[in-house]
Design a protein around this motif. Structure first.
Motif, mmCIF file in Angstrom:
data_model
loop_
_atom_site.group_PDB
_atom_site.id
_atom_site.type_symbol
_atom_site.label_atom_id
_atom_site.label_comp_id
_atom_site.label_asym_id
_atom_site.label_seq_id
_atom_site.Cartn_x
_atom_site.Cartn_y
_atom_site.Cartn_z
ATOM 1 N N ARG A 132 27.060 54.005 36.130
ATOM 2 C CA ARG A 132 28.033 53.222 35.349
ATOM 3 C C ARG A 132 29.463 53.638 35.676
ATOM 4 O O ARG A 132 30.340 52.804 35.895
ATOM 5 C CB ARG A 132 27.753 53.429 33.858
ATOM 6 N N ASN A 133 29.707 54.948 35.717
ATOM 7 C CA ASN A 133 31.062 55.450 35.924
ATOM 8 C C ASN A 133 31.606 55.135 37.317
ATOM 9 O O ASN A 133 32.814 54.973 37.495
ATOM 10 C CB ASN A 133 31.125 56.958 35.667
ATOM 11 N N ALA A 134 30.713 55.055 38.305
ATOM 12 C CA ALA A 134 31.157 54.669 39.653
ATOM 13 C C ALA A 134 31.784 53.276 39.619
ATOM 14 O O ALA A 134 32.822 53.032 40.237
ATOM 15 C CB ALA A 134 29.979 54.709 40.622
ATOM 16 N N ILE A 135 31.157 52.382 38.868
ATOM 17 C CA ILE A 135 31.673 51.007 38.759
ATOM 18 C C ILE A 135 32.938 50.965 37.911
ATOM 19 O O ILE A 135 33.923 50.305 38.259
ATOM 20 C CB ILE A 135 30.590 50.082 38.169
ATOM 21 N N LEU A 136 32.954 51.695 36.803
ATOM 22 C CA LEU A 136 34.124 51.697 35.927
ATOM 23 C C LEU A 136 35.341 52.312 36.610
ATOM 24 O O LEU A 136 36.475 51.859 36.420
ATOM 25 C CB LEU A 136 33.810 52.440 34.626
ATOM 26 N N THR A 137 35.104 53.350 37.405
ATOM 27 C CA THR A 137 36.203 53.968 38.158
ATOM 28 C C THR A 137 36.806 52.965 39.135
ATOM 29 O O THR A 137 38.032 52.890 39.291
ATOM 30 C CB THR A 137 35.705 55.215 38.909
ATOM 31 N N TYR A 138 35.953 52.185 39.764
ATOM 32 C CA TYR A 138 36.416 51.131 40.683
ATOM 33 C C TYR A 138 37.258 50.094 39.940
ATOM 34 O O TYR A 138 38.334 49.696 40.407
ATOM 35 C CB TYR A 138 35.205 50.466 41.356
ATOM 36 N N ILE A 139 36.773 49.659 38.788
ATOM 37 C CA ILE A 139 37.519 48.670 37.989
ATOM 38 C C ILE A 139 38.890 49.208 37.609
ATOM 39 O O ILE A 139 39.905 48.510 37.717
ATOM 40 C CB ILE A 139 36.713 48.284 36.724
ATOM 41 N N HIS A 140 38.926 50.463 37.182
ATOM 42 C CA HIS A 140 40.192 51.059 36.737
ATOM 43 C C HIS A 140 41.183 51.183 37.897
ATOM 44 O O HIS A 140 42.382 50.903 37.728
ATOM 45 C CB HIS A 140 39.934 52.442 36.128
ATOM 46 N N GLU A 141 40.685 51.580 39.074
ATOM 47 C CA GLU A 141 41.593 51.773 40.212
ATOM 48 C C GLU A 141 42.111 50.453 40.757
ATOM 49 O O GLU A 141 43.301 50.314 41.081
ATOM 50 C CB GLU A 141 40.887 52.543 41.338
ATOM 51 N N THR A 142 41.226 49.456 40.884
ATOM 52 C CA THR A 142 41.583 48.210 41.572
ATOM 53 C C THR A 142 42.051 47.102 40.633
ATOM 54 O O THR A 142 42.721 46.169 41.071
ATOM 55 C CB THR A 142 40.384 47.666 42.372
#
Length: 499
Positions: free
Chosen positions: A124-134
């Protein structure tokens, strides 16, 4: 922007704020994890046998707990499998992840009520980190596919047993279930080719926005999609497909063909999950390093790879590592794996935060003549020249030929399936050999000293690796082709597929 996409952004910001805190205090997080693991397991059979109650620090631990692979822990695991409680970890496991062993046959990797949530949280956090960065979140409103093993579980002495990816399928958050494909009925199909055909039928008319899986099997899915759609690129079939998540193997050998199949470059996230624990994930599109998960119930140890097979190898904690050194990765987990050699080699590319790249397998090397060539080196050699020559690789593996024809020197034999082959194979082979010599001084010395002749490339038929894996009953799922072998088993099996 849909409701899910809108809600995901503040949630991502909250999660990333928490991640940033432990990223900045990684050594403290590891120290706390170490103390928690020792305390929690002190009253287990393993803890008593290894005097956990007397362990005050990492040096105490190293004196009492040996480095071991599955074979070393097997007597304890067998007791857990038989139904005994409090053996490696408190209580009984929630699951056993069933994997294929090399010498022990089937391996049963315990997943505890403490370790299982870490697998889900990391994904989950891998995807959320992507959302936050991009700032990109629209994909969460579309359909998502996770190419995985069957979710069917068997029961062994009261404990559910299955493939890791199948077990994880039972823990997909409710808010993603409606977006998730394939259906349960398709997911349980055991024959991989039939399963991929069914997945194609289910997804070809859907709005797929996220696709996840091991690259060679995703490529197989893409090939069948393209065939079914009359030769269309994947970006034409799925116009809103914007994120590819992968793990299990180095993506670089597959990148060119997968991007060609998609028809455009899209964002991707590399993950490093294993049955033994979720170890790392790519937390930025700006670099390829994987963020080591230091507060996820795993205490890590590192052994310099060139010492791994010595009698008393150096064991290091996170605070002792240096950059750009190949290490064998050792795990101590909240599912009861102790001094456990997972078999992978990694290299640190950053200390602030701690980021790694996976460089290969400790058992996957060629040293038939003392050259100790590793996976990272052969991949670098082949891909460097392939990129220069605009050549595309589908799959490859390398093995030593120690018994050549009379009068010939031994050599490294490369079995390569090209999707677009070089015009001059002899020149291509020579360039690959030159790059490998520059990468590995021992290999260079052996060539210079006329102990080895330069490498020889065997071109394989289309779908050679797929057909070989199928013949071995290892098509799809979490099965992977080893890049390197120190014996001839795989090489001999591929000889029937030479073009």
């Amino acid at each position: 922007m849909g409701l899910k996409a809108a809600l995901s952004k503040p949630f991502a910001a909250l999660v990333v704020n928490g991640i940033n805190k432990w990223k900045k205090n990684a050594l403290k997080a590891q120290e706390e994890t170490f103390k928690s693991l020792i305390k929690s397991a002190a009253h287990t059979a393993f803890g008593k046998d290894h005097q956990f109650s007397e362990i005050k620090n990492y040096n105490d631990f190293k004196q009492r707990v040996p480095v071991q692979d599955y074979e070393g822990l097997k007597p304890y695991v067998d007791r857990v499998v038989a139904g005994e409680a409090d053996v490696l970890w408190k209580g009984k496991p929630l699951y056993f992840a069933k994997t294929s062993g090399t010498t022990s046959g089937v391996k049963y990797i315990p997943l505890s009520k403490e370790s299982m949530p870490e697998h889900i949280k990391a994904a989950r956090n891998a995807i959320l980190t992507y959302i936050h960065e991009t700032g990109k979140a629209d994909f969460v409103n579309g359909k998502m596919i996770f190419l995985q093993g069957s979710p069917v579980l068997n029961v062994k002495n009261g404990i559910n047993v299955g493939r890791l990816s199948g077990i994880v399928a039972h823990h997909v958050p409710a808010y993603l279930q409606k977006n998730r494909l394939p259906s349960y009925e398709t997911n349980v199909i055991e024959d991989w080719e039939q399963k991929v055909d069914a997945i194609v039928d289910e997804t070809i008319n859907e709005d797929m926005t996220l696709i996840s899986g091991i690259p060679p099997w995703v490529q197989m899915y893409f090939d069948k999609l393209s065939e079914k759609s009359g030769g269309k690129k994947i970006s034409e079939v799925f116009k809103n497909f914007t994120l590819f998540i992968y793990g299990g193997v180095n993506f670089e050998p597959y990148r060119a063909k997968i991007e060609q199949s998609i028809g455009k470059k899209i964002d991707s996230i590399e993950t490093y999950p294993a049955s033994e624990g979720f170890i790392a994930y790519q937390d930025s599109q700006k670099d390829k390093g994987l963020l080591l998960l230091v507060n996820a119930g795993i205490f890590y140890e590192f052994i310099p790879a060139d010492e791994f097979h010595t009698e008393n190898p150096t064991r290091l904690s996170l605070g002792e590592i240096v950059l750009d050194t190949n290490y064998a990765l050792i795990l101590n987990t909240n599912a009861g794996l102790w001094g456990y050699s997972i078999g992978d080699t990694i290299k640190f590319v950053s200390k602030n935060p701690y980021k790694i790249v996976v460089t290969g397998r400790i058992k996957h090397f060629i040293s038939a003549f003392g050259e100790h060539v590793i996976g990272e080196e052969v991949e670098h050699a082949l891909l460097t020249v392939a990129n220069e020559e605009k050549v595309e690789i589908t799959e490859f593996t390398v093995a030593p030929q120690v018994n050549p024809k009379a009068g010939e020197l031994p050599y490294h034999e490369w079995f390569v399936e090209f999707s677009s082959a070089p015009k001059d194979m002899a020149a291509f082979s020579e360039k690959v050999d030159q790059v490998l010599q520059k990468k590995n001084i021992y290999y260079f010395d052996l060539i210079e000293g006329k102990i080895l002749q330069p490498l020889i490339i065997r071109t394989l038929q289309k779908d050679a690796f797929v057909n070989y894996m199928k013949s071995e009953g290892k098509l799809g799922g979490q099965n992977k082709v080893p890049r390197l072998s120190n014996d001839r088993k795989l090489a001999d099996g591929l000889e029937g597929y030479i073009a």
